[in-house]
Design a protein around this motif. Structure first.
Motif, PDB file in Angstrom:
ATOM      1  N   UNK A  92       0.823  -1.206   0.000  1.00  0.00           N
ATOM      2  CA  UNK A  92       0.000   0.000   0.000  1.00  0.00           C
ATOM      3  C   UNK A  92       0.861   1.261   0.000  1.00  0.00           C
ATOM      4  N   UNK A  93       1.955   1.260   0.766  1.00  0.00           N
ATOM      5  CA  UNK A  93       2.762   2.468   0.927  1.00  0.00           C
ATOM      6  C   UNK A  93       3.685   2.736  -0.254  1.00  0.00           C
ATOM      7  N   UNK A  94       4.095   1.706  -0.970  1.00  0.00           N
ATOM      8  CA  UNK A  94       5.039   1.919  -2.062  1.00  0.00           C
ATOM      9  C   UNK A  94       6.427   2.207  -1.510  1.00  0.00           C
ATOM     10  N   UNK A  95       7.119   3.182  -2.079  1.00  0.00           N
ATOM     11  CA  UNK A  95       8.491   3.501  -1.671  1.00  0.00           C
ATOM     12  C   UNK A  95       8.583   4.684  -0.726  1.00  0.00           C
ATOM     13  N   UNK A  96       7.474   5.308  -0.376  1.00  0.00           N
ATOM     14  CA  UNK A  96       7.482   6.511   0.447  1.00  0.00           C
ATOM     15  C   UNK A  96       7.537   6.150   1.928  1.00  0.00           C
ATOM     16  N   UNK A  97       8.745   6.144   2.506  1.00  0.00           N
ATOM     17  CA  UNK A  97       8.916   5.789   3.920  1.00  0.00           C
ATOM     18  C   UNK A  97       8.947   7.005   4.838  1.00  0.00           C
ATOM     19  N   UNK A  98       8.941   8.220   4.275  1.00  0.00           N
ATOM     20  CA  UNK A  98       8.934   9.437   5.089  1.00  0.00           C
ATOM     21  C   UNK A  98       7.524   9.893   5.424  1.00  0.00           C
ATOM     22  N   UNK A  99       6.556   9.175   4.958  1.00  0.00           N
ATOM     23  CA  UNK A  99       5.149   9.505   5.160  1.00  0.00           C
ATOM     24  C   UNK A  99       4.747   9.261   6.614  1.00  0.00           C
ATOM     25  N   UNK A 100       3.838  10.090   7.111  1.00  0.00           N
ATOM     26  CA  UNK A 100       3.285   9.905   8.450  1.00  0.00           C
ATOM     27  C   UNK A 100       2.326   8.718   8.430  1.00  0.00           C
ATOM     28  N   UNK A 101       2.397   7.885   9.461  1.00  0.00           N
ATOM     29  CA  UNK A 101       1.483   6.757   9.602  1.00  0.00           C
ATOM     30  C   UNK A 101       0.624   7.008  10.839  1.00  0.00           C
ATOM     31  N   UNK A 102      -0.693   6.977  10.661  1.00  0.00           N
ATOM     32  CA  UNK A 102      -1.626   7.159  11.763  1.00  0.00           C
ATOM     33  C   UNK A 102      -2.194   5.791  12.122  1.00  0.00           C
ATOM     34  N   UNK A 103      -1.972   5.379  13.361  1.00  0.00           N
ATOM     35  CA  UNK A 103      -2.506   4.111  13.856  1.00  0.00           C
ATOM     36  C   UNK A 103      -3.830   4.409  14.542  1.00  0.00           C
ATOM     37  N   UNK A 104      -4.905   3.839  14.004  1.00  0.00           N
ATOM     38  CA  UNK A 104      -6.242   4.006  14.587  1.00  0.00           C
ATOM     39  C   UNK A 104      -6.607   2.688  15.262  1.00  0.00           C
ATOM     40  N   UNK A 105      -6.274   2.589  16.531  1.00  0.00           N
ATOM     41  CA  UNK A 105      -6.515   1.356  17.279  1.00  0.00           C
ATOM     42  C   UNK A 105      -7.741   1.517  18.163  1.00  0.00           C
ATOM     43  N   UNK A 106      -8.546   0.483  18.205  1.00  0.00           N
ATOM     44  CA  UNK A 106      -9.721   0.474  19.063  1.00  0.00           C
ATOM     45  C   UNK A 106      -9.280   0.592  20.522  1.00  0.00           C
ATOM     46  N   UNK A 107     -10.084   1.267  21.324  1.00  0.00           N
ATOM     47  CA  UNK A 107      -9.746   1.456  22.732  1.00  0.00           C
ATOM     48  C   UNK A 107      -9.715   0.137  23.493  1.00  0.00           C
ATOM     49  N   UNK A 108     -10.433  -0.879  23.007  1.00  0.00           N
ATOM     50  CA  UNK A 108     -10.513  -2.152  23.717  1.00  0.00           C
ATOM     51  C   UNK A 108      -9.592  -3.230  23.136  1.00  0.00           C
ATOM     52  N   UNK A 109      -8.760  -2.886  22.149  1.00  0.00           N
ATOM     53  CA  UNK A 109      -7.857  -3.882  21.587  1.00  0.00           C
ATOM     54  C   UNK A 109      -6.700  -4.138  22.553  1.00  0.00           C
TER      55      UNK A 109
END
Length: 142
Positions: A92-109
Motif C-alpha cells: 500500500x505504501x510503495x516507496x514513500x517511507x517518510x510519510x506519516x502513519x496514523x494508527x487508529x486502534x480500538x480502545x478495547x484492543x
C-alpha cells in the motif's frame, strides 16, 4: 408571404444524438468511479485531552480493531502474524517511507496488537508514527 411552407435555408440542430452521447458519457463516468470505503473495520478510538498537532492529509492509516484484525489504507490484512501485515504495508505504501502513519486502534484492543503494528511499521522503515484519539468530553477549553 408564404404561410406553412418552410424555407430551404432554415437550420435545425438535432439534439437527440447529443443527449444520447451525454447519457453514455454520464453512465461511463458513474460506472468507472470507485467509491472509496476507508475502512470496513469499526473502531472506537480512545479519548485524549490534547489536540492534534500535525496535519494528517497525506498520512497512511493503519486500523486495528477490537479483535486484532488489521487494515492498511483501504486494504484488509489477510493472515495472522507480522509477515502478512508487513507485506500489506509495503504494497500500500510503495516507496514513500517518510510519510506519516496514523494508527487508529480500538480502545478495547489488546496492547500487543498495537505493538505488533508499530513493530511491523518499524521493520518496513517508517519512523513517523501517530496514534489517533478522539477528544475527551470533559475538555474545559471547549
Amino acid at each position: 408571404m408564404r404561410i406553412g411552407s418552410r424555407r430551404e435555408d432554415d437550420f435545425e440542430i438535432n439534439v437527440i444524438s447529443l443527449i444520447d452521447v451525454l447519457l453514455t458519457l454520464l453512465m461511463f463516468f458513474v460506472l468507472s468511479t470507485t467509491f472509496v470505503e476507508h475502512s470496513r473495520l469499526k473502531v472506537n478510538l480512545p479519548k485524549a485531552d490534547s489536540q492534534a498537532r500535525e496535519s494528517t492529509d497525506n498520512a497512511l492509516t493503519l486500523v486495528v480493531d477490537r479483535d486484532g484484525h488489521y487494515s492498511v489504507g483501504s486494504d484488509e490484512v489477510l493472515g495472522e502474524g507480522i509477515e502478512p501485515l508487513k507485506a500489506t504495508i509495503e504494497r500500500v505504501a510503495g516507496n514513500d517511507r517518510d510519510r506519516l502513519v496514523v494508527i487508529r486502534a480500538d480502545a478495547m484492543t489488546p496492547h500487543q496488537n498495537v505493538v505488533r503494528a508499530m513493530d511491523a511499521l518499524g521493520q518496513v522503515g517508517f519512523t513517523r508514527l501517530s496514534i489517533a484519539t478522539t477528544p475527551s468530553e470533559t475538555d474545559p477549553a471547549r
